[in-house]
Design a protein around this motif. Structure first.
Motif, PDB file in Angstrom:
ATOM      1  N   ASN A  86       0.824  -1.205   0.000  1.00 49.49           N
ATOM      2  CA  ASN A  86       0.000   0.000   0.000  1.00 49.49           C
ATOM      3  C   ASN A  86       0.859   1.256   0.000  1.00 49.49           C
ATOM      4  OD1 ASN A  86      -2.455  -1.364  -0.011  1.00 49.49           O
ATOM      5  ND2 ASN A  86      -2.585  -1.454   2.221  1.00 49.49           N
ATOM      6  N   THR A  87       1.945   1.214   0.770  1.00 50.05           N
ATOM      7  CA  THR A  87       2.864   2.352   0.790  1.00 50.05           C
ATOM      8  C   THR A  87       3.482   2.560  -0.581  1.00 50.05           C
ATOM      9  OG1 THR A  87       3.388   1.998   3.125  1.00 50.05           O
ATOM     10  CG2 THR A  87       4.944   3.303   1.841  1.00 50.05           C
ATOM     11  N   ALA A  88       3.879   1.457  -1.207  1.00 48.18           N
ATOM     12  CA  ALA A  88       4.494   1.546  -2.537  1.00 48.18           C
ATOM     13  C   ALA A  88       3.538   2.172  -3.554  1.00 48.18           C
ATOM     14  CB  ALA A  88       4.925   0.154  -3.004  1.00 48.18           C
ATOM     15  N   LYS A  89       2.244   1.909  -3.400  1.00 53.46           N
ATOM     16  CA  LYS A  89       1.263   2.471  -4.322  1.00 53.46           C
ATOM     17  C   LYS A  89       0.998   3.949  -4.048  1.00 53.46           C
ATOM     18  CE  LYS A  89      -1.231  -1.891  -5.060  1.00 53.46           C
ATOM     19  NZ  LYS A  89      -2.506  -2.609  -4.855  1.00 53.46           N
ATOM     20  N   SER A  90       1.263   4.386  -2.820  1.00 57.31           N
ATOM     21  CA  SER A  90       0.931   5.757  -2.437  1.00 57.31           C
ATOM     22  C   SER A  90       2.062   6.748  -2.679  1.00 57.31           C
ATOM     23  CB  SER A  90       0.529   5.802  -0.959  1.00 57.31           C
ATOM     24  OG  SER A  90       1.630   5.499  -0.124  1.00 57.31           O
ATOM     25  N   VAL A  91       3.255   6.263  -2.995  1.00 57.74           N
ATOM     26  CA  VAL A  91       4.406   7.139  -3.242  1.00 57.74           C
ATOM     27  C   VAL A  91       4.982   6.831  -4.621  1.00 57.74           C
ATOM     28  CG1 VAL A  91       4.953   7.328  -0.785  1.00 57.74           C
ATOM     29  CG2 VAL A  91       6.037   5.532  -2.162  1.00 57.74           C
ATOM     30  N   PRO A  92       5.682   7.789  -5.229  1.00 59.27           N
ATOM     31  CA  PRO A  92       6.268   7.538  -6.546  1.00 59.27           C
ATOM     32  C   PRO A  92       7.411   6.523  -6.460  1.00 59.27           C
ATOM     33  CG  PRO A  92       7.012   9.639  -5.687  1.00 59.27           C
ATOM     34  CD  PRO A  92       5.949   9.164  -4.751  1.00 59.27           C
ATOM     35  N   PRO A  93       7.650   5.751  -7.523  1.00 56.69           N
ATOM     36  CA  PRO A  93       8.702   4.733  -7.518  1.00 56.69           C
ATOM     37  C   PRO A  93      10.085   5.343  -7.767  1.00 56.69           C
ATOM     38  CG  PRO A  93       7.600   4.721  -9.630  1.00 56.69           C
ATOM     39  CD  PRO A  93       6.863   5.730  -8.776  1.00 56.69           C
ATOM     40  N   ILE A  94      10.510   6.222  -6.867  1.00 60.01           N
ATOM     41  CA  ILE A  94      11.795   6.902  -7.014  1.00 60.01           C
ATOM     42  C   ILE A  94      12.609   6.704  -5.736  1.00 60.01           C
ATOM     43  CG2 ILE A  94      10.979   8.609  -8.672  1.00 60.01           C
ATOM     44  CD1 ILE A  94      10.593  10.582  -6.423  1.00 60.01           C
ATOM     45  N   HIS A  95      13.917   6.982  -5.828  1.00 61.55           N
ATOM     46  CA  HIS A  95      14.798   6.736  -4.684  1.00 61.55           C
ATOM     47  C   HIS A  95      15.853   7.833  -4.525  1.00 61.55           C
ATOM     48  CE1 HIS A  95      16.586   4.702  -8.251  1.00 61.55           C
ATOM     49  NE2 HIS A  95      17.646   5.373  -7.823  1.00 61.55           N
ATOM     50  N   ASP A  96      15.663   8.961  -5.182  1.00 58.72           N
ATOM     51  CA  ASP A  96      16.627  10.064  -5.130  1.00 58.72           C
ATOM     52  C   ASP A  96      15.846  11.351  -4.889  1.00 58.72           C
ATOM     53  OD1 ASP A  96      18.781  11.742  -5.374  1.00 58.72           O
ATOM     54  OD2 ASP A  96      19.469  10.961  -7.294  1.00 58.72           O
ATOM     55  N   ILE A  97      15.927  11.879  -3.669  1.00 61.26           N
ATOM     56  CA  ILE A  97      15.113  13.025  -3.275  1.00 61.26           C
ATOM     57  C   ILE A  97      16.019  14.197  -2.912  1.00 61.26           C
ATOM     58  CG2 ILE A  97      13.326  13.860  -1.718  1.00 61.26           C
ATOM     59  CD1 ILE A  97      12.402  11.593  -3.503  1.00 61.26           C
ATOM     60  N   SER A  98      15.672  15.392  -3.399  1.00 65.35           N
ATOM     61  CA  SER A  98      16.489  16.570  -3.139  1.00 65.35           C
ATOM     62  C   SER A  98      15.603  17.794  -2.958  1.00 65.35           C
ATOM     63  CB  SER A  98      17.460  16.815  -4.297  1.00 65.35           C
ATOM     64  OG  SER A  98      18.156  18.033  -4.130  1.00 65.35           O
ATOM     65  N   THR A  99      16.037  18.705  -2.089  1.00 67.34           N
ATOM     66  CA  THR A  99      15.296  19.959  -1.929  1.00 67.34           C
ATOM     67  C   THR A  99      15.590  20.926  -3.070  1.00 67.34           C
ATOM     68  OG1 THR A  99      17.062  20.834  -0.526  1.00 67.34           O
ATOM     69  CG2 THR A  99      15.196  19.772   0.581  1.00 67.34           C
ATOM     70  N   ASP A 100      16.654  20.665  -3.810  1.00 69.80           N
ATOM     71  CA  ASP A 100      16.984  21.456  -4.999  1.00 69.80           C
ATOM     72  C   ASP A 100      16.948  20.530  -6.195  1.00 69.80           C
ATOM     73  OD1 ASP A 100      18.017  22.967  -7.069  1.00 69.80           O
ATOM     74  OD2 ASP A 100      19.666  23.815  -5.895  1.00 69.80           O
ATOM     75  N   LEU A 101      15.922  20.686  -7.028  1.00 69.78           N
ATOM     76  CA  LEU A 101      15.752  19.796  -8.174  1.00 69.78           C
ATOM     77  C   LEU A 101      16.425  20.319  -9.436  1.00 69.78           C
ATOM     78  CD1 LEU A 101      11.994  18.897  -7.580  1.00 69.78           C
ATOM     79  CD2 LEU A 101      14.004  17.524  -7.020  1.00 69.78           C
ATOM     80  N   ILE A 102      16.870  21.555  -9.408  1.00 69.47           N
ATOM     81  CA  ILE A 102      17.563  22.133 -10.556  1.00 69.47           C
ATOM     82  C   ILE A 102      19.065  21.857 -10.479  1.00 69.47           C
ATOM     83  CG2 ILE A 102      18.011  24.231 -11.874  1.00 69.47           C
ATOM     84  CD1 ILE A 102      15.079  23.333 -11.818  1.00 69.47           C
ATOM     85  N   ASN A 103      19.612  22.068  -9.301  1.00 70.21           N
ATOM     86  CA  ASN A 103      21.041  21.830  -9.074  1.00 70.21           C
ATOM     87  C   ASN A 103      21.213  21.036  -7.779  1.00 70.21           C
ATOM     88  OD1 ASN A 103      23.865  22.005  -9.214  1.00 70.21           O
ATOM     89  ND2 ASN A 103      23.883  23.925  -8.067  1.00 70.21           N
ATOM     90  N   PRO A 104      20.898  19.737  -7.793  1.00 69.75           N
ATOM     91  CA  PRO A 104      20.953  18.931  -6.570  1.00 69.75           C
ATOM     92  C   PRO A 104      22.375  18.866  -6.010  1.00 69.75           C
ATOM     93  CG  PRO A 104      19.803  17.777  -8.342  1.00 69.75           C
ATOM     94  CD  PRO A 104      20.480  18.943  -8.965  1.00 69.75           C
ATOM     95  N   PRO A 105      22.521  18.845  -4.698  1.00 65.00           N
ATOM     96  CA  PRO A 105      23.850  18.667  -4.104  1.00 65.00           C
ATOM     97  C   PRO A 105      24.486  17.376  -4.627  1.00 65.00           C
ATOM     98  CG  PRO A 105      22.251  19.273  -2.426  1.00 65.00           C
ATOM     99  CD  PRO A 105      21.474  18.996  -3.674  1.00 65.00           C
ATOM    100  N   GLU A 106      25.790  17.408  -4.847  1.00 68.38           N
ATOM    101  CA  GLU A 106      26.481  16.245  -5.400  1.00 68.38           C
ATOM    102  C   GLU A 106      27.250  15.494  -4.322  1.00 68.38           C
ATOM    103  OE1 GLU A 106      28.983  17.482  -8.568  1.00 68.38           O
ATOM    104  OE2 GLU A 106      27.327  18.125  -9.864  1.00 68.38           O
ATOM    105  N   PHE A 107      27.275  14.172  -4.451  1.00 62.25           N
ATOM    106  CA  PHE A 107      28.081  13.342  -3.565  1.00 62.25           C
ATOM    107  C   PHE A 107      29.522  13.367  -4.046  1.00 62.25           C
ATOM    108  CE2 PHE A 107      23.840  11.348  -3.239  1.00 62.25           C
ATOM    109  CZ  PHE A 107      23.655  11.451  -1.876  1.00 62.25           C
ATOM    110  N   VAL A 108      30.436  13.607  -3.117  1.00 60.02           N
ATOM    111  CA  VAL A 108      31.863  13.644  -3.454  1.00 60.02           C
ATOM    112  C   VAL A 108      32.596  12.548  -2.682  1.00 60.02           C
ATOM    113  CG1 VAL A 108      33.964  15.023  -3.491  1.00 60.02           C
ATOM    114  CG2 VAL A 108      31.743  16.117  -3.930  1.00 60.02           C
TER     115      VAL A 108
END
Length: 237
Positions: A86-108
């Motif tokens: 039920n949870t899977a149906k209620s949220v999008p099937p994504i795994h990368d979330i950012s507060t900045d969608l234009i220039n997301p912080p990068e992992f270094v």
């Protein structure tokens, strides 16, 4: 019949409860672990059916304590997978979330740690961003008046309070990287927090990404919310 009901309900419970720890310690692969949920749910249903048969046709063999135990074990085995679905149906099937969608912080610093991870270190792209905008519109860049050094220090404290493993801090660049390990399955999800100057204010962005799995069941978004709450608590002290 009583022994059979108890045995099947126990097996159902174990098929749901054990896959997480067994995957966490490298005994099972992820596909097998998830298969356990399916078979556990079916076994739970079977246990309830057998209990119903016992109640209707062999009532004299029913004991309240054993019947309640069987019901509880079977219910856990059934409800847990259904809740996840039920949870899977209620949220999008994504795994990368950012507060900045234009220039997301990068992992270094974390990038090498994700070298063998199924999910690449790069941001998932515009399709993911669009799904996030619809599902989590509240997750946006934060604005603070504290100095960059104060925010970095508070970020480290918030991460520590949440039980994350601090991987790297670059105060001059305004970057903090950490890893959060989930308790049940031991999934490792990575977080990067970026603090930048914007005139007299500081902008804080958070990105959380799973190393494995297509859908995170909303975990990364919830992690960002928890971090924001914890950061605000630290700053208010």
């Amino acid at each position: 019949m009583k022994i059979l009901v108890s045995l099947v309900s126990l097996i159902a419970f174990l098929l749901v409860a054990l896959p997480g720890p067994l995957y966490k310690f490298g005994i099972l692969d992820l596909g097998t672990a998830f298969a356990g949920f399916k078979f556990g749910m079916f076994a739970g249903i079977a246990a309830l059916i057998l209990l119903g048969i016992q109640v209707f046709f062999k009532r004299d063999t029913v004991r309240l304590s054993s019947a309640l135990t069987a019901v509880v074990l079977a219910a856990v085995a059934i409800i847990t997978p259904l809740s996840m679905m039920n949870t899977a149906k209620s949220v999008p099937p994504i795994h990368d979330i950012s507060t900045d969608l234009i220039n997301p912080p990068e992992f270094v610093a974390i990038a090498p740690l994700r070298a063998d991870a199924p999910n690449p270190v790069e941001y998932a792209g515009e399709e993911t961003a669009e799904q996030q905008r619809k599902a989590y519109p509240e997750l946006q860049t934060l604005t603070y008046t504290q100095s960059k050094s104060e925010l970095i220090k508070a970020t480290e404290q918030a991460a520590d309070n949440l039980g994350w493993e601090l991987i790297s801090t670059d105060t001059s660049a305004g970057i903090v990287e950490a890893t959060d390990t989930t308790m049940w399955f031991g999934f490792k999800d990575d977080v990067v927090i970026r603090v930048t100057d914007e005139g007299s204010e500081r902008l804080v962005d958070i990105r959380s990404k799973s190393r494995v799995g297509g859908s995170d069941l909303g975990t990364n978004a919830e992690r960002i919310r928890s971090f924001i709450e914890e950061l605000d608590d630290v700053l208010s002290d």
